[in-house]
Design a protein around this motif. Structure first.
Motif, PDB file in Angstrom:
ATOM      1  N   HIS A 179     -31.075 -88.258   0.173  1.00  0.00           N
ATOM      2  CA  HIS A 179     -32.017 -89.039   0.966  1.00  0.00           C
ATOM      3  C   HIS A 179     -32.296 -88.520   2.135  1.00  0.00           C
ATOM      4  O   HIS A 179     -31.458 -88.098   3.006  1.00  0.00           O
ATOM      5  CB  HIS A 179     -31.366 -90.804   1.105  1.00  0.00           C
ATOM      6  CG  HIS A 179     -31.204 -91.375  -0.292  1.00  0.00           C
ATOM      7  ND1 HIS A 179     -32.135 -91.386  -1.174  1.00  0.00           N
ATOM      8  CD2 HIS A 179     -29.921 -91.955  -0.732  1.00  0.00           C
ATOM      9  CE1 HIS A 179     -31.700 -92.163  -2.266  1.00  0.00           C
ATOM     10  NE2 HIS A 179     -30.298 -92.518  -1.898  1.00  0.00           N
TER      11      HIS A 179
ATOM     12  N   SER B  23     -28.007 -88.953  -8.763  1.00  0.00           N
ATOM     13  CA  SER B  23     -28.918 -87.660  -8.686  1.00  0.00           C
ATOM     14  C   SER B  23     -28.709 -86.759  -9.937  1.00  0.00           C
ATOM     15  O   SER B  23     -27.598 -86.306 -10.051  1.00  0.00           O
ATOM     16  CB  SER B  23     -28.852 -86.887  -7.391  1.00  0.00           C
ATOM     17  OG  SER B  23     -29.602 -85.758  -7.520  1.00  0.00           O
ATOM     18  N   GLU B  24     -29.814 -86.396 -10.532  1.00  0.00           N
ATOM     19  CA  GLU B  24     -29.400 -85.424 -11.754  1.00  0.00           C
ATOM     20  C   GLU B  24     -29.217 -84.226 -11.566  1.00  0.00           C
ATOM     21  O   GLU B  24     -28.679 -83.424 -12.359  1.00  0.00           O
ATOM     22  CB  GLU B  24     -30.711 -85.939 -12.861  1.00  0.00           C
ATOM     23  CG  GLU B  24     -30.741 -87.306 -13.502  1.00  0.00           C
ATOM     24  CD  GLU B  24     -31.838 -87.652 -14.514  1.00  0.00           C
ATOM     25  OE1 GLU B  24     -32.246 -86.236 -14.837  1.00  0.00           O
ATOM     26  OE2 GLU B  24     -31.920 -88.581 -14.905  1.00  0.00           O
ATOM     27  N   ASP B  25     -29.869 -83.775 -10.363  1.00  0.00           N
ATOM     28  CA  ASP B  25     -29.895 -82.428 -10.015  1.00  0.00           C
ATOM     29  C   ASP B  25     -29.124 -82.294  -8.542  1.00  0.00           C
ATOM     30  O   ASP B  25     -29.381 -83.183  -7.734  1.00  0.00           O
ATOM     31  CB  ASP B  25     -31.426 -81.757  -9.780  1.00  0.00           C
ATOM     32  CG  ASP B  25     -31.272 -80.357  -9.779  1.00  0.00           C
ATOM     33  OD1 ASP B  25     -30.294 -79.720  -9.966  1.00  0.00           O
ATOM     34  OD2 ASP B  25     -32.368 -79.911  -9.223  1.00  0.00           O
ATOM     35  N   HIS B  26     -28.062 -81.552  -8.620  1.00  0.00           N
ATOM     36  CA  HIS B  26     -27.088 -81.474  -7.431  1.00  0.00           C
ATOM     37  C   HIS B  26     -26.830 -79.717  -7.061  1.00  0.00           C
ATOM     38  O   HIS B  26     -25.974 -79.436  -7.954  1.00  0.00           O
ATOM     39  CB  HIS B  26     -26.128 -82.264  -7.768  1.00  0.00           C
ATOM     40  CG  HIS B  26     -25.167 -82.465  -6.521  1.00  0.00           C
ATOM     41  ND1 HIS B  26     -25.080 -81.816  -5.407  1.00  0.00           N
ATOM     42  CD2 HIS B  26     -24.666 -83.756  -6.069  1.00  0.00           C
ATOM     43  CE1 HIS B  26     -24.303 -82.375  -4.678  1.00  0.00           C
ATOM     44  NE2 HIS B  26     -23.850 -83.485  -5.183  1.00  0.00           N
TER      45      HIS B  26
ATOM     46  N   GLN C 146     -32.693 -82.625  -1.779  1.00  0.00           N
ATOM     47  CA  GLN C 146     -32.120 -83.520  -2.705  1.00  0.00           C
ATOM     48  C   GLN C 146     -31.654 -84.823  -2.290  1.00  0.00           C
ATOM     49  O   GLN C 146     -31.651 -85.859  -3.002  1.00  0.00           O
ATOM     50  CB  GLN C 146     -31.077 -82.925  -3.731  1.00  0.00           C
ATOM     51  CG  GLN C 146     -31.678 -81.521  -4.378  1.00  0.00           C
ATOM     52  CD  GLN C 146     -30.466 -80.932  -5.153  1.00  0.00           C
ATOM     53  OE1 GLN C 146     -29.395 -80.960  -4.835  1.00  0.00           O
ATOM     54  NE2 GLN C 146     -30.686 -80.156  -6.287  1.00  0.00           N
TER      55      GLN C 146
ATOM     56  N   MET D 258     -26.027 -88.358  -0.292  1.00  0.00           N
ATOM     57  CA  MET D 258     -26.648 -87.567  -1.427  1.00  0.00           C
ATOM     58  C   MET D 258     -26.148 -88.675  -2.558  1.00  0.00           C
ATOM     59  O   MET D 258     -24.830 -88.953  -2.741  1.00  0.00           O
ATOM     60  CB  MET D 258     -25.848 -86.332  -1.727  1.00  0.00           C
ATOM     61  CG  MET D 258     -25.858 -85.477  -3.000  1.00  0.00           C
ATOM     62  SD  MET D 258     -27.753 -84.989  -3.139  1.00  0.00           S
ATOM     63  CE  MET D 258     -27.768 -84.291  -4.608  1.00  0.00           C
TER      64      MET D 258
END
Length: 282
Positions: free
Chosen positions: A266, A212-215, A264, A208
């Motif tokens: 990789h 990342s903006e969304d989590h 979300q 992760m």
């Protein structure tokens, strides 16, 4: 966690009723074999190289015997391997009940999905990484307690050798790959271990990314285990009081979050390439 009182064995953590029952059974068997050959506790202790008090404590279920104790007792009492066969049960008691319960559940699972945010999941850890990690706990733990914690963690990893193999999916926060727990060489060997595990057909490791903006995992680590009979067990460190849950509605929350985190993160192939990149930066 159980404390060792000396070099002759271990004691259970308070409240471990299941462990106490197993210890009592082992103790009764040892006493029966000793009495069957007509030896006093002092005589058996002398033959084994232990004090009489240790013999009484083991037979009374107050002390978990070490493997070498059982090996010697089997030879002295001419038990033909029957006392030695108790070593596996005795060894399990070295670990706290919570750890034994985790290992038992993992051993029964056919599918495991886990998200970890601060350090690598226990099933992925090398022994030296685990030792460095447990050594960081505060207050500082006694050396033998650390060793027992490491041994328990490594023993759980027999799950990778099961046949048929369970499907194991791990989502690791990027920081867990970069934090040099134990130093750079320990981290290097740990990352190499991850790459080897990632090659196993039944194992998927995903990363992760920090940017990342969304989590969906901001509530912390979580895990879902599924079993052959169709049942499941889930746990989220900040969900439902942190306790394991099997209620379908509660499970759905944890499964939903795990599923979104996987989407979300990789993909597995890109994640292994990312781990190789981090390894190359060390």
């Amino acid at each position: 966690m159980a404390e060792a009182t000396d070099g002759d064995g271990w004691e259970l953590e308070p409240g471990d009723e299941e462990g106490a029952a197993v210890m009592a059974l082992i103790g009764r068997q040892l006493r029966a074999w000793r009495e069957a050959v007509g030896l006093k506790a002092s005589e058996l202790g002398a033959a084994l190289g232990y004090g009489e008090g240790i013999v009484y404590k083991v037979e009374g279920g107050a002390r978990i015997p070490r493997p070498e104790y059982l090996d010697k007792a089997d030879d002295v009492l001419k038990a033909g391997g029957r006392i030695k066969s108790l070593k596996e049960d005795a060894a399990k008691l070295r670990y706290p009940k919570k750890v034994r319960d985790i290992a038992e559940v993992e051993a029964k699972s056919v599918e495991l999905t886990a998200y970890s945010d601060h350090y690598l999941h226990g099933l992925l850890q090398t022994a030296e990484y685990a030792q460095a990690l447990i050594s960081m706990w505060r207050p500082v733990l006694p050396r033998e307690q650390i060793e027992r914690g490491v041994a328990a963690r490594v023993a759980r990893q027999s799950i990778f050798e099961r046949d048929p193999a369970p499907n194991l999916s791990f989502i690791q926060e990027e920081v867990t790959l970069r934090r040099p727990i134990g130093g750079k060489m320990v981290l290097r060997r740990q990352l190499e271990h991850l790459l080897e595990l990632g090659k196993l057909q039944q194992v998927e490791i995903q990363v992760m990314p920090t940017d990342s903006e969304d989590h969906a995992g901001m509530s912390g680590e979580m895990e879902v285990l599924k079993f052959m009979d169709g049942t499941a067990l889930g746990r989220g460190v900040r969900l439902f009081g942190g306790r394991p849950v099997s209620d379908p509605k509660q499970l759905r929350v944890i499964e939903l979050r795990c599923g979104i985190i996987r989407a979300q993160a990789h993909p597995p192939g890109e994640s292994l390439a990312f781990i190789e990149q981090v390894l190359g930066e060390l």
